[in-house]
Every structure is written in structure tokens, then in C-alpha cells.
Scaffold this active site. Structure first.
Site, PDB file in Angstrom:
ATOM      1  N   SER A  91      21.250 -47.961 134.672  1.00  0.00           N
ATOM      2  CA  SER A  91      20.657 -47.029 135.629  1.00  0.00           C
ATOM      3  C   SER A  91      21.787 -46.283 136.324  1.00  0.00           C
ATOM      4  CB  SER A  91      19.817 -47.772 136.673  1.00  0.00           C
ATOM      5  OG  SER A  91      19.609 -46.972 137.823  1.00  0.00           O
ATOM      6  N   GLY A  92      21.683 -44.960 136.355  1.00  0.00           N
ATOM      7  CA  GLY A  92      22.726 -44.167 137.005  1.00  0.00           C
ATOM      8  C   GLY A  92      22.783 -44.375 138.501  1.00  0.00           C
ATOM      9  N   SER A  93      21.634 -44.303 139.184  1.00  0.00           N
ATOM     10  CA  SER A  93      21.642 -44.438 140.644  1.00  0.00           C
ATOM     11  C   SER A  93      22.084 -45.846 141.050  1.00  0.00           C
ATOM     12  CB  SER A  93      20.267 -44.122 141.228  1.00  0.00           C
ATOM     13  OG  SER A  93      19.280 -44.999 140.718  1.00  0.00           O
ATOM     14  N   GLY A 259      19.810 -41.040 137.429  1.00  0.00           N
ATOM     15  CA  GLY A 259      20.902 -40.740 136.508  1.00  0.00           C
ATOM     16  C   GLY A 259      20.436 -40.695 135.070  1.00  0.00           C
ATOM     17  N   THR A 260      19.600 -41.668 134.674  1.00  0.00           N
ATOM     18  CA  THR A 260      19.130 -41.675 133.298  1.00  0.00           C
ATOM     19  C   THR A 260      18.177 -40.513 133.023  1.00  0.00           C
ATOM     20  OG1 THR A 260      17.525 -43.357 133.992  1.00  0.00           O
ATOM     21  CG2 THR A 260      19.469 -44.126 132.798  1.00  0.00           C
TER      22      THR A 260
END
Length: 349
Positions: A91-93, A259-260
Site C-alpha cells: 500500500s502506498g499510503s 498510492g496503489t
């Protein structure tokens, strides 16, 4: 007297999405890698995820990131991501928040200017670049997972909505990508509840009709996510901006663009020939927060053209706290939890 069970936390957010970083109070988990430790949590200790995301301690819109020892010698810290829908491998965040917490906790000493270090996620090593100015972590850039388009502009009939055109990208999870305007949305905050209801119907319809398989991971479960796309505007050479929002679970629209979700959008734009290596896209949320995705290259994986990318965002620290786990509280569910809480074995009676 019973020994008090406590969990140490640092609450953060990136783009509005709260990531609760678990910094202490959990016993070492079995598993030779972070991925294996994630599997143990998922299969044998899911009580931690439920405890910190359900009332009275949390809400489903939050995420949890458990810091664990890394297995790879290059990594400074490992982390396991827990969300309301389960255990995403990336996960980006959450990565932006975890990297910030690692710096704030001193697990990686802060250095003025740009510094690089490596984290270990369940998906593998994640290379981080942090920008620190006057002791403040102003930005985190993390490498997104290789992203690709699985399905381009398919159509499905959705009850009460009609025919919906969608594409599917993989960027750490499978995403349905839909044009917000085609569904009557402007991507404003007052539409949040209607966006969640609409996304739920589309995701349910896609799940009922078909499944998806990753070219190396195989079956990673039914498609969980939907990303609403607004119009794209070019704001400078090689720099684009678009309003966006991501659905992750019934009733849950992410505060950030994710982010994803941003990585999935880059894969679609490249598939359509509108961006190339070095181009950047800023996704803007319902709350006017944003992430910047950069396409850094492509490669061929079988029939897929895979997009390499970076995601940049900023995380803010909200709180440093210690919660007391009271298993006698009727609102607290301790099943699947005792055996991983520090001193938990001595405190069950």
C-alpha cells in the site's frame, strides 16, 4: 491483580488516510520473512487487526501497520499492512506513513536533505527516499509495485446502474478503473456516500461475473478495489493532474487517492499512450489532498506491459499513544489476540 495489556501506537495520516503504526506490545511472530509473518497474523492472529480497526479502538476507514524485524539484510524495518478488507501485500499510503514513523521513532536516524533506506513489506523490499527539512519529514517517495492492465474497457451490466465500462489494473491489488463522469460524478466531497454505494454495486457485479489472476502470484482473491477517474489536465510538460477517489470496502471511500490507485492510473495512461517514462501524474482526492506518481520505465512480462513507478506523498504524525486492552470490556473482542500480546499468556485469567 491482572497484568495490564497495552499496545504502543503512533497514529499518522497521508492524504487523510489514517495509518496506525504498532510500535510495541506485540510478541515476535513466527515466520522467516515478513510475508510469512503476515500469513501467520492473517491465519492465526487476526484479532489484532479487528481490535485496532473496530470500535471502541478504531474505525474501518483506518489502516494498521505492525512494525516487525526484517528478514532481508538491506532492510531497516519490516511492516505488515492490515486493512478492513484484510492484508494487502502493499500500500502506498501505508508505506509513506510507515517510513515517516520509522524516521520519527529513530529506527532510521533522520538526516537533513534527501536520505535513502529500505523497508521490507510483505511484497518484498521497498526503496524509500525521504526529504527532511529542518528536522521535518516533508516528503516520502516509495517505489510502487509493478503495475499493468489486465483488462481494457470491458462492459458489464450493473443492476440499477446499467451498462458500465471498466478497465482492470493490478498495482498491489486488482483495481476496477471507471470514468467518474460517465457515471454522473464530479468527484466532490458531498458525493462520497453515493460514490461508495455505486462502487459497491459495480465491484459486486464484477466479482460475480469473473475472477483475476496475477502473472506470477496467481489467484490473489476477488477484485476488491475500484478507482473513480476524473478528467486529466496537463499542467506542465510531462506533468498531469486528475481528480480521483478509491473505494476499498462497503461504505469505505479512502480519504487519499491511494498510492496503489495512482499506480493503477499510471498503468492505464501508459496503456492508452498518453504518458511515457519520466512523466508524472498528481491524483487529487475529495479532500483536496494529493499523491504524485511518476512512471519510471516499462518491461514485458509475458503478455503484459508492466509499468515501473514511484509514488510521492507526505505523512503527518497525529498522536503517540498507548492503548489498554481490557478483555473484560463487552465491546472488546480478544479472541485470536491473547497469544501475540506481550505478557498475554500470563494475563488471560
Amino acid at each position: 491483580m491482572k497484568e495490564e495489556l497495552v499496545i504502543q501506537l503512533m497514529d499518522t495520516h497521508a492524504g487523510g488516510d489514517v495509518s496506525r503504526i504498532v510500535t510495541g506490545g506485540i510478541d515476535p511472530l513466527p515466520g522467516a520473512t515478513v510475508r510469512e509473518q503476515m500469513h501467520y497474523l492473517r491465519d492465526d492472529a487476526d484479532g489484532l487487526r479487528k481490535l485496532l480497526l473496530d470500535e471502541p479502538y478504531g474505525i474501518p476507514e483506518m489502516s494498521v501497520d505492525l512494525l516487525v524485524p526484517p528478514s532481508h539484510p538491506e532492510a531497516a524495518v519490516g511492516y505488515i499492512i492490515m486493512e478492513v478488507m484484510g492484508y494487502p501485500i502493499y500500500s502506498g499510503s501505508n508505506t509513506i506513513c510507515t517510513a515517516t514513523a520509522v524516521l520519527e521513532l529513530g529506527l532510521v536516524p533522520k538526516q537533513e536533505g534527501r536520505q535513502r533506506f529500505v523497508l521490507e513489506s510483505p511484497a518484498g523490499l521497498v526503496h524509500i527516499e525521504a526529504l527532511v527539512e529542518n528536522g521535518v519529514v516533508e516528503a516520502i517517495t516509495c517505489k510502487g509495485l509493478p503495475s499493468y492492465i489486465d483488462t481494457y474497457r470491458a462492459s458489464i451490466h450493473v443492476p440499477t446502474i446499467g451498462e458500465v465500462t471498466y478497465s482492470v489494473a493490478y498495482s498491489g491489488g486488482f483495481y476496477a478503473l471507471v470514468d467518474a463522469a460517465e457515471l454522473g460524478f464530479h468527484l466532490t466531497r458531498d458525493e462520497e456516500r453515493d460514490l461508495a454505494a455505486c462502487a459497491y454495486k459495480i465491484v459486486e457485479a464484477i466479482q460475480a461475473e469473473r475472477g483475476f489472476s496475477h502473472y506470477t502470484l496467481g489467484d490473489v482473491g476477488p477484485l476488491p478495489f475500484l478507482h473513480f477517474m476524473g478528467p486529466v489536465e496537463q499542467v506542465a510538460d510531462g506533468f498531469y493532474r486528475s481528480r480521483s477517489t478509491t473505494y476499498v470496502h462497503p461504505g469505505v471511500i479512502c480519504r487519499s487517492t491511494t498510492g496503489t490507485g495512482t499506480s493503477a492510473r499510471l498503468a492505464l495512461m501508459h496503456h492508452e499512450g498518453t504518458i511515457t517514462s519520466g512523466d508524472r501524474l498528481e491524483t487529487v482526492s475529495l479532500r483536496e489532498t494529493g499523491f504524485i506518481g511518476e512512471m519510471t520505465g516499462t518491461r514485458r512480462e509475458g503478455r503484459h506491459r508492466v509499468v515501473e513507478n514511484n509514488i510521492t506523498g507526505k505523512s503527518h504524525v497525529l498522536a503517540r499513544s498507548e492503548i489498554v486492552v481490557n478483555c473484560e470490556d463487552p465491546l472488546v473482542e480478544c479472541a485470536g489476540l491473547h497469544h501475540i500480546l506481550t505478557s498475554g499468556h500470563a494475563s488471560q485469567g
